[in-house]
Design a protein around this motif. Structure first.
Motif, PDB file in Angstrom:
ATOM      1  N   ALA A 233      14.489   9.622  52.824  1.00 36.07           N
ATOM      2  CA  ALA A 233      13.461  10.542  52.352  1.00 36.07           C
ATOM      3  C   ALA A 233      13.140  10.371  50.865  1.00 36.07           C
ATOM      4  O   ALA A 233      14.038  10.415  50.021  1.00 36.07           O
ATOM      5  N   PRO A 234      11.855  10.210  50.508  1.00 33.82           N
ATOM      6  CA  PRO A 234      11.430  10.281  49.111  1.00 33.82           C
ATOM      7  C   PRO A 234      11.582  11.709  48.588  1.00 33.82           C
ATOM      8  O   PRO A 234      11.896  12.635  49.336  1.00 33.82           O
ATOM      9  N   ASP A 235      11.295  11.892  47.310  1.00 38.05           N
ATOM     10  CA  ASP A 235      11.395  13.222  46.714  1.00 38.05           C
ATOM     11  C   ASP A 235      10.195  14.099  47.063  1.00 38.05           C
ATOM     12  O   ASP A 235      10.267  15.319  46.939  1.00 38.05           O
ATOM     13  N   VAL A 236       9.068  13.490  47.452  1.00 36.74           N
ATOM     14  CA  VAL A 236       7.862  14.257  47.785  1.00 36.74           C
ATOM     15  C   VAL A 236       7.718  14.362  49.298  1.00 36.74           C
ATOM     16  O   VAL A 236       8.279  13.557  50.044  1.00 36.74           O
ATOM     17  N   PRO A 237       6.962  15.346  49.794  1.00 34.12           N
ATOM     18  CA  PRO A 237       6.819  15.522  51.242  1.00 34.12           C
ATOM     19  C   PRO A 237       6.139  14.316  51.912  1.00 34.12           C
ATOM     20  O   PRO A 237       5.202  13.727  51.369  1.00 34.12           O
ATOM     21  N   VAL A 238       6.625  14.004  53.105  1.00 32.67           N
ATOM     22  CA  VAL A 238       6.058  12.935  53.933  1.00 32.67           C
ATOM     23  C   VAL A 238       5.575  13.563  55.236  1.00 32.67           C
ATOM     24  O   VAL A 238       6.283  14.385  55.835  1.00 32.67           O
ATOM     25  N   TYR A 239       4.380  13.180  55.670  1.00 30.20           N
ATOM     26  CA  TYR A 239       3.839  13.676  56.935  1.00 30.20           C
ATOM     27  C   TYR A 239       3.458  12.502  57.825  1.00 30.20           C
ATOM     28  O   TYR A 239       2.850  11.536  57.364  1.00 30.20           O
ATOM     29  N   MET A 240       3.803  12.593  59.101  1.00 30.01           N
ATOM     30  CA  MET A 240       3.400  11.589  60.077  1.00 30.01           C
ATOM     31  C   MET A 240       1.968  11.851  60.521  1.00 30.01           C
ATOM     32  O   MET A 240       1.579  13.011  60.705  1.00 30.01           O
ATOM     33  N   VAL A 241       1.203  10.778  60.692  1.00 29.45           N
ATOM     34  CA  VAL A 241      -0.198  10.903  61.099  1.00 29.45           C
ATOM     35  C   VAL A 241      -0.407  10.110  62.384  1.00 29.45           C
ATOM     36  O   VAL A 241      -0.196   8.886  62.407  1.00 29.45           O
ATOM     37  N   MET A 263      -0.116   5.382  53.940  1.00 28.58           N
ATOM     38  CA  MET A 263       0.543   4.209  54.508  1.00 28.58           C
ATOM     39  C   MET A 263       0.052   4.042  55.938  1.00 28.58           C
ATOM     40  O   MET A 263       0.336   4.873  56.799  1.00 28.58           O
ATOM     41  N   ALA A 264      -0.697   2.966  56.172  1.00 24.69           N
ATOM     42  CA  ALA A 264      -1.341   2.787  57.476  1.00 24.69           C
ATOM     43  C   ALA A 264      -1.452   1.305  57.817  1.00 24.69           C
ATOM     44  O   ALA A 264      -1.438   0.451  56.921  1.00 24.69           O
ATOM     45  N   PRO A 265      -1.588   0.983  59.099  1.00 29.65           N
ATOM     46  CA  PRO A 265      -1.814  -0.412  59.486  1.00 29.65           C
ATOM     47  C   PRO A 265      -3.197  -0.879  59.067  1.00 29.65           C
ATOM     48  O   PRO A 265      -4.105  -0.067  58.804  1.00 29.65           O
ATOM     49  N   ASP A 266      -3.392  -2.189  59.009  1.00 27.19           N
ATOM     50  CA  ASP A 266      -4.654  -2.763  58.538  1.00 27.19           C
ATOM     51  C   ASP A 266      -5.843  -2.251  59.336  1.00 27.19           C
ATOM     52  O   ASP A 266      -6.927  -2.040  58.782  1.00 27.19           O
ATOM     53  N   LEU A 311       1.240  10.277  53.379  1.00 31.63           N
ATOM     54  CA  LEU A 311       0.827  10.292  54.779  1.00 31.63           C
ATOM     55  C   LEU A 311       1.147   8.927  55.384  1.00 31.63           C
ATOM     56  O   LEU A 311       0.749   7.896  54.840  1.00 31.63           O
ATOM     57  N   VAL A 312       1.840   8.923  56.519  1.00 28.72           N
ATOM     58  CA  VAL A 312       2.308   7.665  57.107  1.00 28.72           C
ATOM     59  C   VAL A 312       1.948   7.598  58.588  1.00 28.72           C
ATOM     60  O   VAL A 312       2.129   8.570  59.335  1.00 28.72           O
ATOM     61  N   HIS A 313       1.484   6.435  59.018  1.00 29.52           N
ATOM     62  CA  HIS A 313       1.062   6.216  60.402  1.00 29.52           C
ATOM     63  C   HIS A 313       2.232   6.346  61.381  1.00 29.52           C
ATOM     64  O   HIS A 313       3.327   5.843  61.121  1.00 29.52           O
ATOM     65  N   HIS A 314       1.980   7.023  62.483  1.00 24.71           N
ATOM     66  CA  HIS A 314       2.957   7.172  63.562  1.00 24.71           C
ATOM     67  C   HIS A 314       2.537   6.285  64.728  1.00 24.71           C
ATOM     68  O   HIS A 314       1.407   6.369  65.213  1.00 24.71           O
ATOM     69  N   PHE A 315       3.445   5.405  65.169  1.00 25.85           N
ATOM     70  CA  PHE A 315       3.158   4.483  66.267  1.00 25.85           C
ATOM     71  C   PHE A 315       3.621   5.051  67.611  1.00 25.85           C
ATOM     72  O   PHE A 315       4.342   6.053  67.664  1.00 25.85           O
ATOM     73  N   ALA A 316       3.223   4.391  68.667  1.00 24.78           N
ATOM     74  CA  ALA A 316       3.683   4.775  70.006  1.00 24.78           C
ATOM     75  C   ALA A 316       5.198   4.693  70.076  1.00 24.78           C
ATOM     76  O   ALA A 316       5.819   3.782  69.523  1.00 24.78           O
TER      77      ALA A 316
END
Length: 341
Positions: A233-241, A263-266, A311-316
């Motif tokens: 975990a980073p120090d700041v909040p992370v959310y899955m998208v 943070m997302a795929p191309d 914000l970070v991409h959530h995969f299958a």
């Protein structure tokens, strides 16, 4: 303490191995993440690993070996299931939990359990280092406990400079998430931590395998790292998208007063015209590249001034996506993006 940087030449590896022989801690590369290496047979050396990481003392350590003969120093026999796994997945990103001979390892390595986790990494550099030290080494990730795991020597330097004796630099890791951990001491072999070696691949070799991706209770000693405490975990909040939520997430990010890391795929970056923009981190083309880039991206934004949210991409949730989502779920404390947050 002075922290020395080593390259992968034999002379450098020999010097790093000498430090390990003397009871010092040296960070080493693997194909998964960088680890903190210390002589697994010396309690005083292992205690230095816990101190450097600020790691809870009931969190067991993986014993990393250069060859199968090193495993045989600590077990009466290698079970048939383990032999099949070794034949198919070692060297590689699989950690195998077995029973070991009582007293053969310090309780601080095993967390006081009658089992121990062994790994033979795919990295030639790692195996050469351990062979030169002529002792198995403990190998937890080379980061401050709870923070994103290191995938470059520079990440290790950021967390460990002045705390350990040396760092072996072999560039960026290729897999990017820690090894799969399988416990073969249960009635049905059980995955305690997902990684690049998938459940489907394991079942093709040994038959049915259970999966147990959970946190253990406050009074329970975990059998494997990552089961009990907050991780990655980073120090700041992370959310899955989720994929369908990105348009709303990008609008939300643009409305915030402080920068939001994305943070997302191309495919997502191109579809939403984010290419070349600041505060955007590419996860590559698919979940395999995303695994390799996840921790580096979390560290990148964690160290950028002003970033208040990531914000970070959530995969299958399938295949190697299980490993990716496992780490991302811990980094985000299970929080998903919501336009109303």
């Amino acid at each position: 303490m002075e922290t020395k940087m080593f390259k992968t030449a034999t002379t450098d590896l020999a010097a790093a191995a000498e430090l390990i022989k003397k009871g010092q801690v040296v960070a080493f590369p693997t194909e998964t993440v960088y680890g903190l290496g210390a002589d697994a047979t010396k309690e005083s050396a292992v205690k230095k690993v816990f101190a450097a990481k600020n790691r809870p003392s009931d969190n067991p350590l993986i014993v990393t070996v250069a060859n199968v003969d090193m495993v045989k120093r600590f077990v009466s026999e290698i079970p048939t299931i383990a032999e099949k796994l070794i034949a198919n997945f070692w060297p590689g990103s699989l950690t195998i939990i077995m029973r070991y001979n009582e007293g053969a390892l310090s309780p601080i390595v095993t967390g006081g359990l009658p089992t121990v986790a062994f790994r033979l990494p795919a990295s030639d550099v790692t195996r050469q280092l351990i062979a030169l030290a002529d002792t198995p080494i403990v190998g937890p990730s080379a980061n401050t406990s709870g923070k994103p795991s290191p995938t470059t020597a520079q990440h290790v330097w950021h967390d460990m400079q002045g705390k350990i004796a040396g760092i072996v630099d072999d560039g960026a890791t290729s897999v990017g998430v820690e090894s799969t951990v399988i416990d073969i001491t249960t009635d049905v072999p059980t995955i305690l931590r997902p990684g690049a070696v998938t459940q489907e691949a394991l079942e093709a070799v040994i038959g049915p395998v259970n999966s147990e991706h959970r946190k253990v209770g406050a009074d329970e000693t975990p059998k494997a790292p990552g089961m009990k405490y907050r991780h990655y975990a980073p120090d700041v909040p992370v959310y899955m998208v989720t994929p369908e939520a990105w348009p709303a997430a990008i609008i939300w990010a643009q409305q915030q007063l402080e920068p939001v890391g994305i943070m997302a795929p191309d495919e997502v970056i191109e579809a939403n015209h984010l290419a070349g923009m600041d505060f955007v981190w590419s996860l590559g083309t698919d979940v395999t590249t995303a695994n390799a880039k996840l921790f580096a991206g979390l560290r990148y934004f964690d160290e950028r001034d002003g970033v208040e949210t990531i914000l970070v991409h959530h995969f299958a949730n399938e295949g190697v996506g299980l490993a990716y989502n496992n780490r991302l779920g811990k980094a985000s404390s299970g929080q998903y993006f919501d336009a109303d947050m």
